[in-house]
Design a protein around this motif. Structure first.
Motif, PDB file in Angstrom:
ATOM      1  N   SER A 197       0.871  -1.175   0.000  1.00  0.00           N
ATOM      2  CA  SER A 197       0.000   0.000   0.000  1.00  0.00           C
ATOM      3  C   SER A 197       0.907   1.224   0.000  1.00  0.00           C
ATOM      4  CB  SER A 197      -0.919   0.017   1.230  1.00  0.00           C
ATOM      5  OG  SER A 197      -0.262   0.609   2.333  1.00  0.00           O
ATOM      6  N   GLN A 199       1.027   3.447   2.158  1.00  0.00           N
ATOM      7  CA  GLN A 199       0.836   3.935   3.523  1.00  0.00           C
ATOM      8  C   GLN A 199       1.875   4.968   3.959  1.00  0.00           C
ATOM      9  OE1 GLN A 199      -1.660   3.199   5.819  1.00  0.00           O
ATOM     10  NE2 GLN A 199      -0.680   4.803   7.008  1.00  0.00           N
ATOM     11  N   GLN A 203       1.555   9.258   4.298  1.00  0.00           N
ATOM     12  CA  GLN A 203       1.773   9.966   5.555  1.00  0.00           C
ATOM     13  C   GLN A 203       2.831  11.058   5.384  1.00  0.00           C
ATOM     14  OE1 GLN A 203       1.622   6.158   8.427  1.00  0.00           O
ATOM     15  NE2 GLN A 203       1.573   8.109   9.523  1.00  0.00           N
ATOM     16  N   ASP A 237      -6.999   5.259  -2.496  1.00  0.00           N
ATOM     17  CA  ASP A 237      -6.175   5.588  -1.335  1.00  0.00           C
ATOM     18  C   ASP A 237      -6.393   7.051  -0.958  1.00  0.00           C
ATOM     19  OD1 ASP A 237      -4.216   4.201   0.311  1.00  0.00           O
ATOM     20  OD2 ASP A 237      -2.847   5.780  -0.321  1.00  0.00           O
ATOM     21  N   GLU A 239      -5.825  10.236   2.197  1.00  0.00           N
ATOM     22  CA  GLU A 239      -5.224  10.714   3.449  1.00  0.00           C
ATOM     23  C   GLU A 239      -5.600  12.183   3.629  1.00  0.00           C
ATOM     24  OE1 GLU A 239      -2.789   9.245   6.755  1.00  0.00           O
ATOM     25  OE2 GLU A 239      -3.703   8.296   5.009  1.00  0.00           O
ATOM     26  N   HIS A 451      -1.866  -2.019  11.599  1.00  0.00           N
ATOM     27  CA  HIS A 451      -0.458  -1.757  11.318  1.00  0.00           C
ATOM     28  C   HIS A 451       0.098  -0.901  12.459  1.00  0.00           C
ATOM     29  CE1 HIS A 451      -1.705   2.233  10.060  1.00  0.00           C
ATOM     30  NE2 HIS A 451      -2.474   1.717   9.123  1.00  0.00           N
ATOM     31  N   CYS A 454      -1.222   3.139  13.786  1.00  0.00           N
ATOM     32  CA  CYS A 454      -2.559   3.548  14.223  1.00  0.00           C
ATOM     33  C   CYS A 454      -2.478   4.314  15.542  1.00  0.00           C
ATOM     34  CB  CYS A 454      -3.461   2.325  14.419  1.00  0.00           C
ATOM     35  SG  CYS A 454      -3.829   1.413  12.914  1.00  0.00           S
ATOM     36  N   GLY A 488      -8.923   1.815   7.513  1.00  0.00           N
ATOM     37  CA  GLY A 488      -8.101   2.997   7.744  1.00  0.00           C
ATOM     38  C   GLY A 488      -7.969   3.304   9.213  1.00  0.00           C
ATOM     39  N   ARG A 491      -3.638   8.372  12.250  1.00  0.00           N
ATOM     40  CA  ARG A 491      -2.234   7.957  12.374  1.00  0.00           C
ATOM     41  C   ARG A 491      -1.584   8.597  13.608  1.00  0.00           C
ATOM     42  NH1 ARG A 491      -4.046   4.677   8.384  1.00  0.00           N
ATOM     43  NH2 ARG A 491      -4.251   5.766   6.393  1.00  0.00           N
TER      44      ARG A 491
END
Length: 589
Positions: A197, A199, A203, A237, A239, A451, A454, A488, A491
């Motif tokens: 991903s 991810q 971020q 995806d 964010e 993951h 979180c 999701g 974060r």
């Protein structure tokens, strides 16, 4: 252009016009003096008529046309007449009376016909995917996929998101599924990894000030496949910065409502319901509950802890649970043979040691084990389960996790068998407050439930030292029809808290810098509070089209063994390529 219209375009309004069509010969019929060919493209079908009196040359040429030949036809649009209309076709009121025919390309006899009445086996269709993709049913799914991605882009554009591509060649981060590795020729002995991903990159984009990002991202996971999984897949995806959990859930509520309206022309009620992880596990036994039907799990442990039935009594006494389902009308539907074999074997696949069952009759229980329960206990069980005469009560007595897994699988099986829901319905919900970590018995350590990035529920920080199993994460899953359709979390944006999570997962500071140093470095330079989510694009197309096979909604899918039968991939490579990469193949004997 070689054509002036498509094969799905012509209507009665065009009668009298001269047009040129191109496409594939779908069906051929010789009616003696008149040859009819159904000409097909992705837009539809038009009937072409070749008449002897028009031209013996064109008549002769038309007689050579066979299935899947590619042709160009020019002629006049004429009415079929009232008696010859075909209401099954959008172009059924007209036909094209041909006066010119060009064979653009002949086709070998295809291994199967795209519009055949019965489907060829999937392996053959995947081998000849270029023919399979001519099937109108598949073409409709590809078009729906296009509609869905267009809807996604329009929605996020209106909300001032920016689409940014993240790298395909990245660094291996062995979390969860296995990575696909790509050897580097320039950096000897080193490997890239294909992303599971985006991810970490997304971020970092938040740290970089791109506060609303989205991407239709290609992702890769080297894992065992199922009907709803592929080794390479696409995800929507997302964010966002300066948000809390509800902001993200609300934004996705709006996205789903837009997608359903644009693609299916239906209204999806929002906001979607929110359930906690603890609640869905208690009521449905799974964090992916299908809410198109009821039949919830019920705990009767307190009612049977002193019963005469040793299995129930001993299970409760050792800290286990007795939980069950009320199957409406199941007493007549399911024979003892099915219960003792098929359904017992089903729950056995999920660790259950057996399946106890009763038929409700005259307000009491009818079963070979009913004698172990007195009249008062039987009445209490029937009342707790909400049973009526003719219903079937099924129970699993085991540890809480086993009762969850076994009864959740049984619930789904029974609902499908009893046709308790409309397969075309979309039923969506949010599951929130997942556990932050789960205990890994084999390796004697904590694992991240989602993951390691979180954020922690603010009310649960105190449990870091006393009982990490009680810590809830600010994470959330979107579930649709029993499938995980998105996942999701908010974060961690504080590097000190991030290291606290790493410590819990037995990742010390040195290892954390080695594996995630670039993210930790970014967090030290002014990271905003942020969170995101990813929706499985392929899975959403699957749900929207009502299929249960993800290969039906991907143009060039892999088999369940991750093979591409059309290209013959994966394949062996030339020894010179291996030498360039300093790789030697050492297969086990």
């Amino acid at each position: 252009m070689l054509r002036t219209a498509t094969c799905g375009q012509l209507r009665a309004d065009q009668i009298g016009q001269t047009v040129t069509l191109c496409g594939w010969a779908d069906k051929y019929r010789d009616h003696g003096g008149v040859v009819f060919i159904d000409l097909r493209d992705r837009y539809g079908i038009t009937q072409i008529a070749f008449r002897m009196e028009e031209s013996s040359e064109i008549q002769q040429l038309s007689s050579t046309i066979r299935h899947e030949d590619v042709i160009q036809v020019t002629g006049e649009v004429v009415s079929r007449g009232e008696d010859n209309k075909n209401p099954k076709l959008a172009t059924g009121e007209i036909e094209l009376r041909a006066n010119h025919l060009v064979v653009l390309n002949k086709s070998k006899t295809p291994p199967f016909e795209p519009r055949g009445e019965s489907l060829a086996n999937e392996e053959l269709r995947l081998q000849y995917r270029f023919i399979d993709l001519r099937r109108p049913a598949l073409q409709n799914k590809m078009f729906l996929r296009h509609q869905l991605t267009r809807s996604v882009r329009n929605y996020f554009d209106e909300l001032d998101f920016i689409e940014i591509e993240t790298p395909i060649l990245g660094r291996s981060s062995p979390e969860g599924a296995r990575d696909y590795l790509v050897p580097s020729r320039v950096h000897e002995g080193a490997f890239y990894a294909l992303p599971q991903s985006p991810q970490l990159f997304k971020q970092i984009l938040m740290v970089s000030g791109y506060d609303r990002y989205y991407q239709i991202a290609k992702c890769f996971r080297d894992e065992d496949l199922r009907a709803d999984r592929q080794p390479e897949f696409s995800q929507i995806d997302i964010e966002m910065s300066f948000v809390e959990q509800e902001d993200i859930l609300s934004a996705i509520d709006g996205l789903l409502a837009r997608m359903v309206k644009d693609v299916r022309g239906e209204k999806l009620p929002t906001p979607l319901p929110r359930y906690t992880h603890a609640e869905v596990m208690e009521r449905f036994g799974t964090d992916k509950p299908d809410l198109r039907f009821g039949m919830e799990l019920t705990d009767i442990s307190d009612l049977v802890e002193e019963s005469g039935f040793g299995v129930f009594k001993n299970t409760v006494g050792s800290g286990g649970k007795v939980r069950g389902l009320c199957v409406p009308g199941g007493a007549e539907k399911y024979s003892r043979r099915v219960l003792d074999n098929d359904l017992k074997n089903l729950v056995g696949e999920y660790g259950a040691k057996g399946l106890a069952y009763f038929k409700v009759a005259n307000g009491g229980l009818d079963s070979s084990i009913a004698k172990f329960f007195d009249e008062k206990e039987q009445a209490a069980i029937v009342e707790r389960m909400g049973g009526n005469d003719g219903d079937l009560l099924v129970f699993v007595a085991d540890t809480y996790p086993v009762t969850c897994a076994a009864l959740a699988a049984l619930r789904n099986h029974l609902a499908k068998d009893l046709e308790l829901y409309d397969p075309k319905e979309l039923n969506c919900l949010w599951v929130v407050e997942f556990p932050l970590v789960t205990w890994n018995e084999d390796e004697n350590r904590w694992d991240a439930e989602h993951h390691p990035f979180c954020a922690v529920h603010p009310d649960d920080v105190e449990y870091f030292e006393s009982d990490p199993s009680k810590i809830r994460a600010l994470s959330y899953d979107l579930v649709c029809n029993g499938y995980e359709a998105a996942s999701g979390s908010i974060r961690i944006h504080d590097p000190a808290i991030q290291q606290k999570i790493f410590d819990l997962l037995n990742i010390d500071a040195e290892e954390a810098e080695e594996r995630f140093g670039f993210l930790l470095q970014a967090l030290r330079y002014g990271a905003p509070p942020h969170g995101g989510i990813a929706l499985g694009l392929d899975r959403w197309v699957m749900l929207m089209t009502g299929t249960d096979n993800i290969r039906d909604v991907i143009a060039f899918p892999k088999t369940q063994k991750a093979s591409d039968l059309m290209m013959g991939a994966p394949s062996e490579v030339d020894q010179r390529q291996l030498r360039d990469l300093n790789i030697k193949i050492d297969l086990p004997e």
